[in-house]
Design a protein around this motif. Structure first.
Motif, PDB file in Angstrom:
ATOM      1  N   PHE A 690       0.944  -1.105   0.062  1.00 21.84           N
ATOM      2  CA  PHE A 690      -0.003   0.108   0.051  1.00 21.84           C
ATOM      3  C   PHE A 690       0.755   1.159   0.120  1.00 21.84           C
ATOM      4  N   VAL A 691       0.586   2.209  -0.938  1.00 23.23           N
ATOM      5  CA  VAL A 691       1.444   3.439  -1.024  1.00 23.23           C
ATOM      6  C   VAL A 691       0.239   4.671  -1.132  1.00 23.23           C
ATOM      7  N   ILE A 692       0.652   5.632  -0.388  1.00 19.47           N
ATOM      8  CA  ILE A 692       0.106   6.884  -0.416  1.00 19.47           C
ATOM      9  C   ILE A 692       0.819   7.814  -1.457  1.00 19.47           C
ATOM     10  N   VAL A 693      -0.286   8.238  -2.319  1.00 22.49           N
ATOM     11  CA  VAL A 693       0.473   9.028  -3.241  1.00 22.49           C
ATOM     12  C   VAL A 693       0.261  10.673  -3.078  1.00 22.49           C
ATOM     13  N   GLN A 694      -0.925  10.935  -2.469  1.00 20.25           N
ATOM     14  CA  GLN A 694      -1.096  12.425  -2.016  1.00 20.25           C
ATOM     15  C   GLN A 694      -1.916  12.523  -0.983  1.00 20.25           C
ATOM     16  N   GLU A 695      -1.967  13.601  -0.395  1.00 15.45           N
ATOM     17  CA  GLU A 695      -2.807  14.164   0.550  1.00 15.45           C
ATOM     18  C   GLU A 695      -3.313  15.543   0.361  1.00 15.45           C
ATOM     19  N   MET A 696      -4.583  15.892   0.383  1.00 13.30           N
ATOM     20  CA  MET A 696      -4.974  17.228   0.025  1.00 13.30           C
ATOM     21  C   MET A 696      -6.182  17.470   0.804  1.00 13.30           C
ATOM     22  N   GLY A 697      -6.665  18.693   0.857  1.00 15.13           N
ATOM     23  CA  GLY A 697      -8.037  19.354   1.246  1.00 15.13           C
ATOM     24  C   GLY A 697      -8.939  19.458   0.152  1.00 15.13           C
ATOM     25  N   ILE A 698     -10.089  19.077   0.308  1.00 12.50           N
ATOM     26  CA  ILE A 698     -11.056  19.351  -0.943  1.00 12.50           C
ATOM     27  C   ILE A 698     -12.171  19.951  -0.466  1.00 12.50           C
ATOM     28  N   ALA A 699     -12.651  20.310   0.908  1.00 12.45           N
ATOM     29  CA  ALA A 699     -13.737  21.152   1.408  1.00 12.45           C
ATOM     30  C   ALA A 699     -13.076  21.470   2.590  1.00 12.45           C
ATOM     31  N   ALA A 700     -14.172  22.270   3.353  1.00 12.41           N
ATOM     32  CA  ALA A 700     -13.808  22.786   4.717  1.00 12.41           C
ATOM     33  C   ALA A 700     -14.200  21.648   5.594  1.00 12.41           C
ATOM     34  N   GLY A 701     -12.985  21.130   6.389  1.00 10.84           N
ATOM     35  CA  GLY A 701     -13.214  19.802   7.117  1.00 10.84           C
ATOM     36  C   GLY A 701     -13.065  18.677   6.518  1.00 10.84           C
ATOM     37  N   VAL A 702     -12.876  18.568   5.214  1.00  9.57           N
ATOM     38  CA  VAL A 702     -12.674  17.375   4.513  1.00  9.57           C
ATOM     39  C   VAL A 702     -11.336  17.309   3.780  1.00  9.57           C
ATOM     40  N   TYR A 716       4.355   1.889  -9.038  1.00 12.68           N
ATOM     41  CA  TYR A 716       4.608   3.197  -8.545  1.00 12.68           C
ATOM     42  C   TYR A 716       5.950   3.434  -8.015  1.00 12.68           C
ATOM     43  N   LEU A 717       6.155   2.537  -7.023  1.00  9.70           N
ATOM     44  CA  LEU A 717       7.687   2.429  -6.379  1.00  9.70           C
ATOM     45  C   LEU A 717       8.699   2.281  -7.408  1.00  9.70           C
ATOM     46  N   ARG A 718       8.564   1.327  -8.455  1.00  8.74           N
ATOM     47  CA  ARG A 718       9.650   1.043  -9.356  1.00  8.74           C
ATOM     48  C   ARG A 718       9.645   2.379 -10.194  1.00  8.74           C
ATOM     49  N   LYS A 719       8.844   2.866 -10.628  1.00  9.17           N
ATOM     50  CA  LYS A 719       8.859   4.165 -11.380  1.00  9.17           C
ATOM     51  C   LYS A 719       9.525   5.189 -10.669  1.00  9.17           C
ATOM     52  N   HIS A 720       9.359   5.505  -9.543  1.00  7.75           N
ATOM     53  CA  HIS A 720      10.047   6.397  -8.710  1.00  7.75           C
ATOM     54  C   HIS A 720      11.472   6.030  -8.434  1.00  7.75           C
ATOM     55  N   ARG A 721      11.726   4.889  -7.996  1.00  6.48           N
ATOM     56  CA  ARG A 721      13.146   4.386  -8.019  1.00  6.48           C
ATOM     57  C   ARG A 721      13.916   4.637  -9.033  1.00  6.48           C
ATOM     58  N   GLY A 722      13.312   4.428 -10.228  1.00  7.34           N
ATOM     59  CA  GLY A 722      13.966   4.834 -11.759  1.00  7.34           C
ATOM     60  C   GLY A 722      14.443   6.316 -11.908  1.00  7.34           C
ATOM     61  N   ILE A 723      13.376   7.103 -11.504  1.00  7.29           N
ATOM     62  CA  ILE A 723      13.612   8.396 -11.155  1.00  7.29           C
ATOM     63  C   ILE A 723      14.848   8.872 -10.420  1.00  7.29           C
ATOM     64  N   LEU A 724      14.732   8.312  -9.290  1.00  2.00           N
ATOM     65  CA  LEU A 724      15.644   8.813  -8.409  1.00  2.00           C
ATOM     66  C   LEU A 724      17.219   7.963  -8.831  1.00  2.00           C
TER      67      LEU A 724
END
Length: 886
Positions: A690-702, A716-724
């Motif tokens: 399990f990998v979290i890609v992003q966290e954001m606010g979408i409304a007041a209190g949500v 996803y991890l393989r792609k970002h390991r390649g970028i690194l």
């Protein structure tokens, strides 16, 4: 009798007479896209009344949560001013779907009121429909004859269509109704000699409305008798409680006593002491109930739709709190008394105490800041009006305060009265009506999918689709219906996009945030490639796809095969959302609730209630704990049980879901229990990663978390390991040392930028000195008109400030051209503005370059789009300055 005893007595009375007691539906009308809120007891039965759905019972009784604030039903401004108006209330009702009719409905109502409730028979009245020649209807003589068994003729009254005829809409089921009134005595009346039933005062109080749905109104307005006439009744619990408890107002009943007590404890004001302050107590008591139930049903404060109504309700309560001396958050405390008072009938409120109170407290804190700002604005505006000798506060100002800061007009009226000012209520009302019209235009409904006539017809026939997908991913079945563009067809040819309904299917229809299955439906001459699967009200599962080869006919045998890879990937993401939900509550607090989700084969999106951004440290801990739980490799257990039994186990119920009496509970032993109809893995370990890609606010209190599971997380991890690795190669270092190397490069860059800025400043200073040498003396005033090389207006302002500082006294006109655009600036030192007005000068010269602009006497900027004429504009500036200074 207490209100809770009245509620129970009502439900027991009808249950003893063959009625099924049905749990109150949500305040969000899930099956009606036209309504803002559930506003009557019949809303959850609408499709049954329309013949679009078959229920396993023909008689029902409920105590339904209702909300009337916003939309066509808006009692908000009357709340607190009258004895009977509420935003939130409970409606007691009994319903017959083609079973009994007028005689039994009248008999049941009479027996309940006189024998169970003990109301005096000689104080009761009944109204019936007087008839309507336009509808070709005579008086409702059937109802009159039935009422004669219980009431003398003089207490059976006829009223016109507007009072005693009910319609579900412009077309559809409708019929006359009969209202039961009670004479509460002269003390409750208006005192007029002609006071009688139908008067607006409280003497002849309407208790119960019995609707006799016996017609279907067609498109042309004509009425045709329904094959199975039905009954829909409604009686407000608050009203009957006030009558039984012999109190003058609904607010004096035991339903509101806990709120009145808590308000007194917090404010020191005791209800019944002063009329105006009593209004505030009533508003706070009513609105605290509305807020608790709205938030409990998943609505959050916002600036549109249902959330806007909730925000107005909370803010109106807070404003009345100010009248009682409450300038700090208090409503979240009052709401706890609502939960405790309603715990027997609505235990879910107390179970969600932390969440509901946190939402309200957050809104209180936001609004208190806004209210203080709004009060300051109002005081400043009033001061300005007084200085100008004006006696009326403009309606536009009142509306701005109302719309932006939640100020009802009475707070402004009170302040105006104290200062001997008038308020322009007429202009305010015009702006309010304009806003209401815009709201009506923009209201898109509740977001439910509009069900086409073809599917309503199938539901009316009792057609349902059996779901086999928990056990199998392929099955054989028979085509029950084909639908194209909302219309039933008998055959679908190759190349056509259609919707297919079969008797039983392994395809999961989109619900609970999980997307619908994809796959194929094979038949002897071809196949349908299924691109989506939908779940419609009434247990209909619809396969959407395109016919490839041959033609498919209704009644044909088919083989259905779900795409197993997509289903497995979706299951991984769905089980991951259950783990994520439990972990969020563990890490962030039990105020966290799911506020929406999307579960697909390639990703998951999880919306949840939380009032601050999730920190990087918290996100790391959340991701770690989810993966820890995955590695426990627990078996998932599925239990099918009664809803009440499941809730008692502590299972999480989701706001956006509509549950039946029997539910499916998905359990990760010792970790998570949720009511869920979705598909899942067998073990948590099947998720893998399990990998979290992003966290954001979408409304007041949500907040929202987007994440990946299984093979998509690994990719996803393989792609970002390649970028690194690529970045490490460019930096000529190892991946482990990339951060340190980047830090050094950034430090070097900052040093170089600092040195560059110093060089630029030195160069600019030299250039400025060179340009200043071009300044002319015109009538004793230093004048500099010149072209400079820059690409933005800010650079012009910086130059202007530098030149002014050097000149001490004078006029500066700067022009620049870059990328087809012209930038102009006129600067005038304060001692010269009486002779040269920068704003007026720039208006003249900017016309030359095809633009417009203006500004203050001492500084003005403008722009144009004809750079080839910049020199002409500067020449004109010099000419105009000479003329003015000569």
């Amino acid at each position: 009798m207490k209100a809770s005893e009245i509620r129970k007595a009502f439900l027991d009375f009808f249950q003893e007479r063959g009625h099924t007691t049905v749990k109150s539906s949500s305040l969000i009308p899930h099956d009606d896209p036209t309504l803002l809120f559930t506003n009557a007891g019949m809303v959850q039965f609408k499709r049954a009344f329309l013949g679009e759905e078959r229920r396993p019972y023909s008689r029902a009784t409920t105590s339904q949560k209702c909300m009337r604030a916003g939309g066509k039903h808006n009692d908000l401004e009357n709340v607190g001013r009258t004895a009977r108006h509420h935003t939130f209330f409970e409606m007691l009702g009994n319903f017959s779907f083609g079973d009994y009719f007028k005689r039994e409905a009248i008999e049941y109502a009479w027996i309940f009121l006189t024998e169970v409730m003990g109301l005096p028979k000689d104080k009761l009245y009944a109204t019936i429909h007087e008839g309507d020649s336009l509808m070709n209807l005579g008086p409702d003589e059937d109802a009159r004859e039935y009422w004669k068994r219980y009431l003398p003729a003089e207490r059976i009254l006829t009223f016109p269509t507007k009072d005693n005829f009910w319609s579900m809409g412009d077309t559809g089921p409708c019929g006359p109704c009969s209202e039961i009134l009670i004479d509460q005595g002269e003390a409750m009346g208006c005192g007029r000699a002609d006071c009688r039933p139908g008067c607006d005062c409280d003497r002849y109080l309407e208790l119960w409305n019995l609707v006799f749905m016996q017609f279907n109104r067609k498109e042309d307005g004509t009425l045709e008798p329904l094959p199975k006439p039905s009954i829909d009744t409604g009686m407000g619990l608050e009203r009957i409680a006030a009558v039984i408890q012999k109190v003058p107002s609904n607010y004096d009943t035991d339903l509101f006593a806990p709120m009145r007590t808590r308000i007194a404890e917090l404010s020191g004001y005791h209800y019944g002491t002063k009329a105006e302050k009593d209004v505030s107590v009533k508003v706070i008591a009513d609105h605290s109930r509305a807020a608790a139930f709205l938030i409990g049903d998943g609505i959050l404060p916002s600036n549109e739709g249902r959330g806007y109504v909730l925000r107005r309700v909370i803010r109106r309560a807070l404003r009345h709190g100010r009248f009682l001396g409450q300038d700090k958050p208090f409503l979240h405390d009052v709401v706890v008394s609502v939960m405790e008072a309603m715990r027997d009938a609505y235990p879910e409120l107390l179970e969600n105490k932390s969440y509901i109170t946190r939402v309200i407290l957050n809104e209180e804190e936001r609004f208190n800041e806004t209210l203080d700002h709004g009060l300051g604005l109002l005081q400043n505006e009033i001061k300005q009006l007084q200085q100008e000798g004006k006696k009326t506060i403009p309606g536009a100002l009142i509306f701005k305060l109302y719309d932006t800061f939640g100020f009802p007009i009475d707070i402004i009226t009170d302040m105006a009265r104290d200062l001997s000012l008038e308020v322009d209520e007429a202009e305010f009302q015009q702006l309010m009506e304009k806003q209401r019209e815009q709201s009506r235009m923009h209201w898109k409904g509740s977001g439910e999918r509009e069900v086409s006539e073809a599917y309503r017809h199938l539901s009316a026939q009792g057609v349902t689709v059996r779901f086999l997908g928990y056990e199998s991913l392929d099955a054989e079945s028979r085509v029950l219906a084909l639908v194209r563009e909302g219309k039933s067809i008998q055959e679908a040819e190759a190349g056509s996009t259609i919707e297919v309904v079969v008797a039983e299917t392994p395809f999961y229809g989109a619900a609970g945030g999980q997307v619908g299955d994809v796959g194929e439906i094979a038949f002897p001459s071809g196949r349908v490639v299924v691109s989506d699967t939908l779940k419609l009200p009434g247990d209909l599962i619809v396969h959407v796809g395109k016919v490839e080869g041959g033609s498919l006919k209704v009644g044909e045998q088919v083989r259905l095969k779900v795409d197993s890879v997509a289903r497995k990937d979706t299951a991984l993401h769905h089980t991951a959302t259950h783990i994520l939900h439990a972990v969020l509550r563990s890490v962030l607090g039990d105020h966290v609730k799911q506020a929406g989700s999307l579960v697909g084969p390639d990703r998951l999106r999880f919306d949840f209630t939380h009032f601050t951004a999730v920190t990087p440290e918290e996100l790391a801990e959340i991701e770690k704990r989810v993966n820890d739980e995955i590695r426990t490799n627990e078996d998932l257990q599925v239990h099918v049980m009664d809803l009440e039994e499941a809730l008692k186990t502590g299972a999480m119920a989701l706001f956006e879901e509509k549950y039946g009496d029997r539910v499916r509970m998905v359990e990760i032993p010792g970790f998570s229990r949720e009511l869920c109809g979705g598909t899942h893995t067998h073990r948590t370990g099947d998720i893998g990663l399990f990998v979290i890609v992003q966290e954001m606010g979408i409304a007041a209190g949500v907040r929202r978390i987007e994440a990946l599971a299984g093979r998509h997380a690994l990719a996803y991890l393989r792609k970002h390991r390649g970028i690194l690795q690529d970045v490490a190669g460019l930096l000529k270092t190892s991946p482990a040392d990339v951060a340190e190397r980047v830090e050094k490069l950034i430090a070097q860059q900052k040093q170089l930028e600092k040195e560059l800025e110093a060089f630029k400043a030195s160069l600019a200073s030299k250039r400025s000195a060179d340009l200043l040498e071009r300044a002319e003396d015109v009538g004793g005033v230093k004048v500099l008109v010149t072209r400079v090389e820059t690409d933005n207006p800010k650079a012009l302002r910086d130059l202007n400030d530098r030149f002014k500082e050097r000149l001490k006294s004078g006029v500066i006109v700067l022009g620049a051209a870059q990328g087809g655009k012209v930038f102009l600036l006129v600067g005038v030192t304060q001692d010269t503005t009486s002779r040269i007005h920068a704003g007026n000068l720039i208006k003249e010269i900017v016309k030359v370059v095809g633009g417009s602009g203006g500004g203050r006497p001492d500084m003005a900027q403008a722009g144009g789009n004809q750079p080839e004429k910049l020199e002409d504009a500067l020449d004109l500036a010099a000419k105009l300055i000479r003329e003015k200074l000569a």
